[in-house]
Design a protein around this motif. Structure first.
Motif, mmCIF file in Angstrom:
data_model
loop_
_atom_site.group_PDB
_atom_site.id
_atom_site.type_symbol
_atom_site.label_atom_id
_atom_site.label_comp_id
_atom_site.label_asym_id
_atom_site.label_seq_id
_atom_site.Cartn_x
_atom_site.Cartn_y
_atom_site.Cartn_z
ATOM 1 N N THR A 171 0.856 -1.185 0.000
ATOM 2 C CA THR A 171 0.000 0.000 0.000
ATOM 3 C C THR A 171 0.887 1.229 0.000
ATOM 4 N N PRO A 172 0.484 2.242 -0.741
ATOM 5 C CA PRO A 172 1.353 3.423 -0.862
ATOM 6 C C PRO A 172 1.370 4.267 0.411
ATOM 7 N N GLU A 173 0.346 4.173 1.243
ATOM 8 C CA GLU A 173 0.230 5.011 2.435
ATOM 9 C C GLU A 173 1.294 4.635 3.474
ATOM 10 N N GLY A 174 1.774 5.610 4.186
ATOM 11 C CA GLY A 174 2.651 5.337 5.325
ATOM 12 C C GLY A 174 4.074 5.010 4.927
ATOM 13 N N ALA A 175 4.737 4.244 5.774
ATOM 14 C CA ALA A 175 6.144 3.924 5.551
ATOM 15 C C ALA A 175 6.278 2.970 4.374
ATOM 16 N N ARG A 176 7.522 2.764 3.961
ATOM 17 C CA ARG A 176 7.811 1.935 2.798
ATOM 18 C C ARG A 176 7.663 0.453 3.142
ATOM 19 N N ASP A 177 7.079 -0.304 2.217
ATOM 20 C CA ASP A 177 6.919 -1.750 2.402
ATOM 21 C C ASP A 177 8.155 -2.505 1.921
ATOM 22 N N PHE A 178 8.458 -3.598 2.588
ATOM 23 C CA PHE A 178 9.299 -4.615 1.964
ATOM 24 C C PHE A 178 8.414 -5.398 1.003
ATOM 25 N N ILE A 179 8.932 -5.695 -0.168
ATOM 26 C CA ILE A 179 8.123 -6.434 -1.132
ATOM 27 C C ILE A 179 8.753 -7.780 -1.438
ATOM 28 N N VAL A 180 7.921 -8.705 -1.899
ATOM 29 C CA VAL A 180 8.340 -10.079 -2.179
ATOM 30 C C VAL A 180 7.847 -10.453 -3.573
ATOM 31 N N PRO A 181 8.769 -10.582 -4.523
ATOM 32 C CA PRO A 181 8.326 -10.926 -5.877
ATOM 33 C C PRO A 181 7.677 -12.308 -5.922
ATOM 34 N N SER A 182 6.614 -12.429 -6.710
ATOM 35 C CA SER A 182 5.934 -13.708 -6.871
ATOM 36 C C SER A 182 6.474 -14.421 -8.102
ATOM 37 N N ARG A 183 6.809 -15.691 -7.934
ATOM 38 C CA ARG A 183 7.316 -16.480 -9.045
ATOM 39 C C ARG A 183 6.153 -17.033 -9.860
ATOM 40 N N MET A 184 5.108 -17.444 -9.139
ATOM 41 C CA MET A 184 3.970 -18.043 -9.834
ATOM 42 C C MET A 184 3.135 -16.997 -10.565
ATOM 43 N N ASN A 185 3.262 -15.763 -10.152
ATOM 44 C CA ASN A 185 2.528 -14.670 -10.803
ATOM 45 C C ASN A 185 3.545 -13.584 -11.154
ATOM 46 N N GLN A 186 4.362 -13.858 -12.170
ATOM 47 C CA GLN A 186 5.466 -12.945 -12.482
ATOM 48 C C GLN A 186 4.984 -11.529 -12.750
ATOM 49 N N GLY A 187 5.770 -10.571 -12.270
ATOM 50 C CA GLY A 187 5.393 -9.172 -12.435
ATOM 51 C C GLY A 187 4.522 -8.683 -11.296
ATOM 52 N N GLU A 188 4.154 -9.610 -10.414
ATOM 53 C CA GLU A 188 3.352 -9.222 -9.254
ATOM 54 C C GLU A 188 4.141 -9.470 -7.967
ATOM 55 N N PHE A 189 3.719 -8.811 -6.909
ATOM 56 C CA PHE A 189 4.480 -8.808 -5.664
ATOM 57 C C PHE A 189 3.560 -8.930 -4.458
ATOM 58 N N TYR A 190 4.047 -9.596 -3.460
ATOM 59 C CA TYR A 190 3.458 -9.497 -2.135
ATOM 60 C C TYR A 190 4.177 -8.353 -1.409
ATOM 61 N N ALA A 191 3.622 -7.938 -0.284
ATOM 62 C CA ALA A 191 4.360 -7.035 0.590
ATOM 63 C C ALA A 191 4.320 -7.621 1.988
ATOM 64 N N LEU A 192 5.321 -7.322 2.784
ATOM 65 C CA LEU A 192 5.309 -7.733 4.188
ATOM 66 C C LEU A 192 4.546 -6.680 4.993
#
Lengths: 585, 585
Positions: A171-192
């Motif tokens: 989410t863009p709001e607030g502090a910066r996220d750590f992100i986790v690239p998805s292998r099964m859905n390339q080009g998409e990311f999870y965030a912690l």
């Protein structure tokens, strides 16, 4: 079998028992024909005796043991001639008759003692050795006990500990996220998650009623001293509650923890202070109220005497330091230097001594007569012998400067005793704060915080004035926890997102599921989160949260022990569909 | 105040009390001039009565309430004329005299009932509504209680719950890591832990003695049914222990949980079975021993009768299904079809009926006389009325096929009762397993598992034969936990890494800190990890772990409720120094 007892267990009533203990060699020393070995484990230290005369071979073996060797020793418990009162096993020693070396040790890079000779960097690199020091281990055991007591308290109140996902959405709001690239859905990311905020609200909408979780959270921020990229929260949420219900419940948790972990009884209601008053009287939204020394606003009474600095100032603020009229020129100069430090940034310091004999002496005597100075002293409620310290300037800048000066005077007067705990609820935070960079309002707490009903009418006309149902728990000037009553209405939430500069599409893309959830019957709800690391370090009586984390990262977010972060294999990048923007060296 | 009581609290002794309850409208119905509203919260359901005659306005308001509206209702408790024995509050109802609508609800996409009309996909998308169903919520409350009982048991045994880091280092061994790009150290990455394995070993080296953690772990694997990219483990480690100490301790934990959560007393020592025997007699390293039906090897006695299929087979394996001699042709054909399914892959099925009258009938009567068939029956310990089922072929392939057939017969004979629990320790796993793809040995458990001392001499000459100090806890054919005694010696660990195909440099880069830690006195240690989700689903009596996870992901690793993973802003990619390998559409 490696041991019949631990190294902290044997007492005088065990004399003549045959026992086997295992642990680390703390130290060995020879005395005449005898060798004494102190064996250490988590539970304590026990002394073993080897006799060169009666068992030469064994004693010679013992003499070859180095510090930190791991051994298992069998022998018979005997009463000690010269008892050691300092340790619980000090009444006995063990006459060794067999020894097995389980693991040898090289000479450790620093001494495994409470008072170690190892520097910070070295101890971080060899954290597994640092953790052997009992003072470090005790901090982590305290942390463990804190977890037990938090759970005991909340379980008994019907809170359900519920795990929320770690792989979530950026989410863009607030502090910066750590992100986790998805292998099964390339080009998409999870965030912690920076917090399980949205999930705990959804649990309230699900009717969970009372939720908690001791949970890891993540923020990819430039690390200031004593911030960790991963940190732990006690995260809580309740439904069908008003602000008072939450404050009461978590005041109860705080008291429970103080009782159980520090044996401190807090038989009083925690004071509550408006954010506005906190700023006005302490220049700080987390005032240390172990001592009083509130700010006094002299802006009205100290103007009009042709002292330009005062006449032109937006704000003239004073504190009264009891009994400090005896401060020397040198001491006052040091205070002036203190407030002029770049991180504080005051231009100067005005003082007024109210001497024991009733006379006044100030650094601005030129401009003010005794009668005027007396007025100041009266406004500050000063007594003969007190020292009044004054800062002037733009109000928004001067308040925090005066706050620093107040804390410094608290230190100098010994008013910030580590063994005194002064909890405080700061309430009625502003809903929004103006951000100079982006030239728009940001949510001070987060975008789900509800505005106070009575201020809602100003949301469009004077948004900066709207107060929120938000609160912080502050202890001894440290923010321990914070939370709010949430919005539980789709329309109000949409209005909030608009004020925070989200387009409808952005709000929908980011928080559509939450707004949608509100449509199916959302109960009034609110919650709080406590900084687990911060709270643990307070109970441990230490400054840094690092010391209550088993494997902390340094100020660059690096784990120097395992050497992480680190490069990954090219194949991993390919699998993830990722490339480097600049070629790596 | 939103409520004086919960919806599960009121009893006959509350009659005449004035109360306020809040919750969700479960249903409303009109009966003559009366309206009855069932109000639901986490704690139960309470009936409210509105009377059109005595309070028309209020009753009309009540009649407008829709399902899932959130309301707060005040009224007086009364004894019910027709009591409802099925719910604890069924003796009373509340004569309403005020109602506040806290939140309206659209018509939910599926009914909020235990027997819902919502399909899997829909319920995943609206998970927050699915969680309102009491059967779903009860699973999560059970999970919460499991956490409490795990901690109670381990705390009392002096285990210290210690948090280990989530941002760690990628390792090539084992399953694929999720990685996290570092912004502060561009070109470098953290990885999310597949388990805290190395950290818990370091804690043993630090002298923590007994560690546990209920902890999230992560695996970026292609998801099979019922696997989640993030899952929870009960992770444990002990120092100065042998295998038996660990088995005893965690057998104790298992018994404690069964007692506390299922009221099942397990007053027996869990049986232990060698891996080799598990494979030989059950064709499976996690046998379901709720029933016997062990494999009988007929390879010797069934050969030499010119039946080519048998004579040429490496392995002829049989199971004896008690009382199944009455199976019809049709039933036997169905079993043949079963074993020929592609996922099982047998070529055919041979049967031998040992009829009640003592006669034999088999599908290979052509080749074998009565006397020979009798020998088979004797080898299988068959009684008149039993059915013997035989599979033949390559041993490594036939064993798992026979295992499937055995489980199917267990099902058909009703021998796999959900309310019977048959725990089993499988021990002495092989240390290494050959991997066809990479043409090298892999660690069966992980590279830190210690080989059995007595097998160590074969490590270079016959590595596949070396057994490990490794063990699994299996209950009803499901692997619940697994662990091992670890290597605690630098040289042996280096030797293991070499066998697993690591160069010295790779071993040093990946695990240098662990090998280094061994140099400073490592105690013998070992541990175990339980699948928390799996265990919770077993206690809940359900098949899927999804149903004991508040916000699970689907089989593509996607959270369909929050729509994650998802694209991120270009600015985030730039900050991380990353680019896409292929341009995104």
């Amino acid at each position: 079998m490696y041991r019949t007892h631990t190294c902290g267990e044997l007492r005088i009533q065990n004399v003549n028992d045959t026992v086997t203990l295992s642990g680390w060699v703390q130290k060995a020393r020879n005395l005449g024909g005898m060798t004494f070995v102190d064996l250490r484990d988590r539970y304590g230290i026990t002394q073993f005796v080897f006799d060169m005369e009666s068992n030469t071979e064994l004693c010679e073996k013992a003499r070859k043991l180095g510090r930190e060797f791991v051994v298992s020793i069998t022998g018979k418990v005997a009463e000690r001639q010269s008892k050691n009162d300092k340790i619980p096993t000090g009444a006995v020693e063990i006459i060794a008759d067999d020894i097995t070396i389980l693991s040898k040790s090289a000479i450790p890079p620093f001494t495994i003692e409470d008072n170690t000779d190892g520097g910070d960097e070295l101890r971080m690199k060899y954290r597994y050795l640092d953790l052997r020091r009992s003072c470090v281990r005790e901090n982590l055991i305290l942390r463990h006990k804190m977890g037990i007591e938090v759970r005991n308290y909340l379980d008994q109140l019907n809170f359900i500990e519920t795990e929320t996902p770690v792989l979530i959405k950026s989410t863009p709001e607030g502090a910066r996220d750590f992100i986790v690239p998805s292998r099964m859905n390339q080009g998409e990311f999870y965030a912690l998650p920076q917090s399980p905020q949205v999930f705990k609200q959804l649990l309230m909408i699900s009717g969970f009623d009372r939720y908690y979780q001791i949970v890891k959270c993540f923020r990819d921020e430039d690390l200031r001293a004593d911030r960790q990229p991963e940190f732990t929260q006690i995260d809580c949420e309740m439904a069908f509650v008003e602000q008072d219900d939450i404050l009461d419940t978590f005041e109860g948790l705080t008291k429970h923890l103080f009782k159980k972990l520090k044996n401190v009884e807090m038989n009083f209601k925690f004071p509550r202070l408006d954010y506005a008053d906190a700023m006005e009287f302490y220049g700080n939204d987390k005032p240390d109220i172990r001592f009083d020394m509130k700010f006094v606003d002299l802006s009205v009474i100290a103007k009009g005497s042709d002292f330009k600095v005062f006449d032109e100032a937006e704000y003239i603020g004073a504190i009264c330091a009891a009994g400090c009229a005896t401060y020397t020129r040198k001491q006052l100069d040091a205070l002036t230097d203190f407030v002029k430090k770049p991180q504080i940034g005051a231009k100067g310091l005005v003082y007024l001594r109210y001497n024991e004999d009733g006379s006044y002496k100030s650094s601005v005597d030129k401009f003010y007569g005794e009668e005027q100075l007396q007025k100041w002293a009266e406004a500050c409620n000063a007594k003969p012998g007190d020292l009044i310290l004054i800062l002037v300037g733009e109000k928004a800048k001067t308040l925090p400067q005066l706050s620093e000066l107040r804390l410094e005077m608290g230190n100098q007067l010994g008013l910030r005793d580590k063994n005194v705990y002064a909890p405080l609820w700061v309430v009625d935070f502003p809903l929004l704060e103006w951000d100079e960079d982006s030239e728009r309002f940001h949510a001070m707490h987060h975008p789900f915080t509800s505005p106070k009903k009575e201020d809602l009418h100003m949301l469009e006309t004077d948004p900066g004035k709207v107060r929120a149902n938000a609160y912080d728990l502050v202890i001894n000037g440290v923010e321990i926890g914070g939370g709010s009553i949430r919005i539980h209405d789709t329309e109000l939430q949409a209005r909030m997102f608009k004020h925070l500069g989200f387009t409808d599409e952005e709000a929908q893309a980011q928080f559509g599921f939450l707004m949608n959830a509100f449509k199916y019957g959302a109960p009034p709800h609110g919650g709080i989160a406590f900084g687990f690391d911060r709270l643990a370090s307070m109970f441990a009586g230490i400054e840094s949260i690092r010391d209550v984390i088993a494997f902390p990262k340094n100020n660059s977010g690096r784990d120097v022990m395992i050497d992480s972060p680190s490069p990954i294999a090219e194949a991993q990048m390919v699998e993830l569909g990722l490339d480097y923007r600049k070629k790596l060296k």
